[in-house]
Design an enzyme around this catalytic site. Structure first.
Site, PDB file in Angstrom:
ATOM      1  N   ASP A 112      10.012 -13.703   7.559  1.00 10.44           N
ATOM      2  CA  ASP A 112      11.316 -13.780   8.207  1.00 10.44           C
ATOM      3  C   ASP A 112      11.595 -15.191   8.717  1.00 10.44           C
ATOM      4  O   ASP A 112      12.712 -15.694   8.611  1.00 10.44           O
ATOM      5  CB  ASP A 112      11.402 -12.788   9.376  1.00 10.44           C
ATOM      6  CG  ASP A 112      11.655 -11.368   8.908  1.00 10.44           C
ATOM      7  OD1 ASP A 112      12.047 -11.205   7.733  1.00 10.44           O
ATOM      8  OD2 ASP A 112      11.482 -10.440   9.711  1.00 10.44           O
TER       9      ASP A 112
ATOM     10  N   THR B 227      -1.042   7.561  -0.312  1.00 11.50           N
ATOM     11  CA  THR B 227      -2.363   7.518  -0.965  1.00 11.50           C
ATOM     12  C   THR B 227      -3.197   6.321  -0.496  1.00 11.50           C
ATOM     13  O   THR B 227      -4.407   6.276  -0.728  1.00 11.50           O
ATOM     14  CB  THR B 227      -2.186   7.390  -2.487  1.00 11.50           C
ATOM     15  OG1 THR B 227      -1.523   6.137  -2.748  1.00 11.50           O
ATOM     16  CG2 THR B 227      -1.347   8.525  -3.050  1.00 11.50           C
TER      17      THR B 227
ATOM     18  N   ARG C 245       0.849  -1.203   0.000  1.00 22.41           N
ATOM     19  CA  ARG C 245       0.000   0.000   0.000  1.00 22.41           C
ATOM     20  C   ARG C 245       0.871   1.235   0.000  1.00 22.41           C
ATOM     21  O   ARG C 245       1.752   1.367   0.865  1.00 22.41           O
ATOM     22  CB  ARG C 245      -0.874   0.040   1.251  1.00 22.41           C
ATOM     23  CG  ARG C 245      -2.047  -0.869   1.222  1.00 22.41           C
ATOM     24  CD  ARG C 245      -3.316  -0.144   0.830  1.00 22.41           C
ATOM     25  NE  ARG C 245      -4.367  -1.133   0.550  1.00 22.41           N
ATOM     26  CZ  ARG C 245      -5.477  -1.226   1.265  1.00 22.41           C
ATOM     27  NH1 ARG C 245      -5.695  -0.417   2.255  1.00 22.41           N
ATOM     28  NH2 ARG C 245      -6.386  -2.122   0.944  1.00 22.41           N
TER      29      ARG C 245
ATOM     30  N   ASP D 150       6.764 -12.995  12.382  1.00 23.15           N
ATOM     31  CA  ASP D 150       6.777 -12.618  10.968  1.00 23.15           C
ATOM     32  C   ASP D 150       7.007 -13.867  10.116  1.00 23.15           C
ATOM     33  O   ASP D 150       8.093 -14.456  10.142  1.00 23.15           O
ATOM     34  CB  ASP D 150       7.889 -11.584  10.714  1.00 23.15           C
ATOM     35  CG  ASP D 150       7.831 -11.052   9.293  1.00 23.15           C
ATOM     36  OD1 ASP D 150       7.938 -11.864   8.348  1.00 23.15           O
ATOM     37  OD2 ASP D 150       7.648  -9.841   9.116  1.00 23.15           O
TER      38      ASP D 150
HETATM   39  N1  URA Z   1       2.401 -10.811   8.917  1.00 29.21           N
HETATM   40  C1  URA Z   1       3.134 -11.729   9.589  1.00 29.21           C
HETATM   41  O1  URA Z   1       4.061 -12.327   9.034  1.00 29.21           O
HETATM   42  N2  URA Z   1       2.825 -11.950  10.889  1.00 29.21           N
HETATM   43  C2  URA Z   1       1.834 -11.325  11.526  1.00 29.21           C
HETATM   44  O2  URA Z   1       1.598 -11.603  12.704  1.00 29.21           O
HETATM   45  C3  URA Z   1       1.079 -10.374  10.810  1.00 29.21           C
HETATM   46  C4  URA Z   1       1.378 -10.139   9.496  1.00 29.21           C
END
Ligand code: URA
Length: 209
Positions: free
Chosen positions: A203, A108, A104, A200
């Site tokens: 990651d 905008t 995003r 994440d």
């Molecule tokens: N994206 C992720 O990888 N983990 C989250 O908890 C939220 C969005």
């Protein structure tokens, strides 16, 4: 109206617990995500049409069922969606794979597609959009809108874990899309992470920080 399916099979739930744990390292995390994705593929493909054929077994001639050849397309959202593709492909190896990368614009708030490459016949395919974490639902909503703009009419969404906020957004923006989850978690925290979640996903899959 789109439905939400939480696939609470014991094997999925067991593996998801290890996926969530902080001390699960990259290699094991990747393998478990792959395995859970494969297990989820069973339920997501439950409504694939079959047709009858006649075969010879070593004993007799009989009628048996085979897939009727419905075309499938997998569309992982970059980059974490990539971690779930092979597990699904193992069960539906003829599926084509498109890719969508978007973000995003912070000013905008309009979605910017930085990468999109899709099978040419997406209007004839059942598409499974893949993103492990359905947090706010923004990326998945925008990716689905991109596919619809290009002619897709039959779309499912596959995620490992969702927050209620993400599910609500998809239901509002794309009420025709069925959502398949391994878990529906509690909430989003102030940083946009799903709680309890798994951190994440990108990651942890790719060993980055
Ligand atoms: N994206 C992720 O990888 N983990 C989250 O908890 C939220 C969005």
């Amino acid at each position: 109206m789109g439905n939400v399916f939480v696939l609470d099979h014991p094997l999925i739930q067991h593996k998801l617990t290890y996926i969530r744990k902080t001390d699960t390292g990259t290699k094991e995390f990747r393998e478990l995500v792959d395995e859970v994705s494969g297990l989820m593929a069973f339920e997501i493909t439950r409504d694939l049409p079959l047709q009858e054929t006649t075969i010879e077994t070593p004993v007799t001639t009989t009628k048996a069922k085979v897939l009727s050849g419905k075309k499938i397309g997998l569309v992982p959202i970059l980059r974490a969606g990539l971690g779930m593709v092979d597990g699904v492909l193992r069960h539906i190896p003829a599926a084509r794979v498109g890719h969508v990368g978007l973000y995003r614009d912070p000013e905008t708030l309009t979605p910017v597609e930085y990468y999109i490459k899709l099978p040419s016949d997406i209007n004839e395919r059942e598409l499974i959009v893949i993103d492990p974490m359905l947090a706010t639902g923004g990326s998945a909503t925008d990716a689905i809108a991109s596919l619809k703009k290009r002619g897709a009419t039959n779309i499912k969404l596959m995620c490992l874990i969702a927050a209620p906020e993400g599910v609500e957004l998809i239901k509002k923006e794309h009420p025709d899309v069925d959502i398949y989850l391994a878990a529906l978690d509690e909430k989003l925290n102030e940083k946009g992470y799903i709680v309890p979640g798994l951190g994440d996903a990108g990651d942890r899959l790719f060993g980055t920080k």
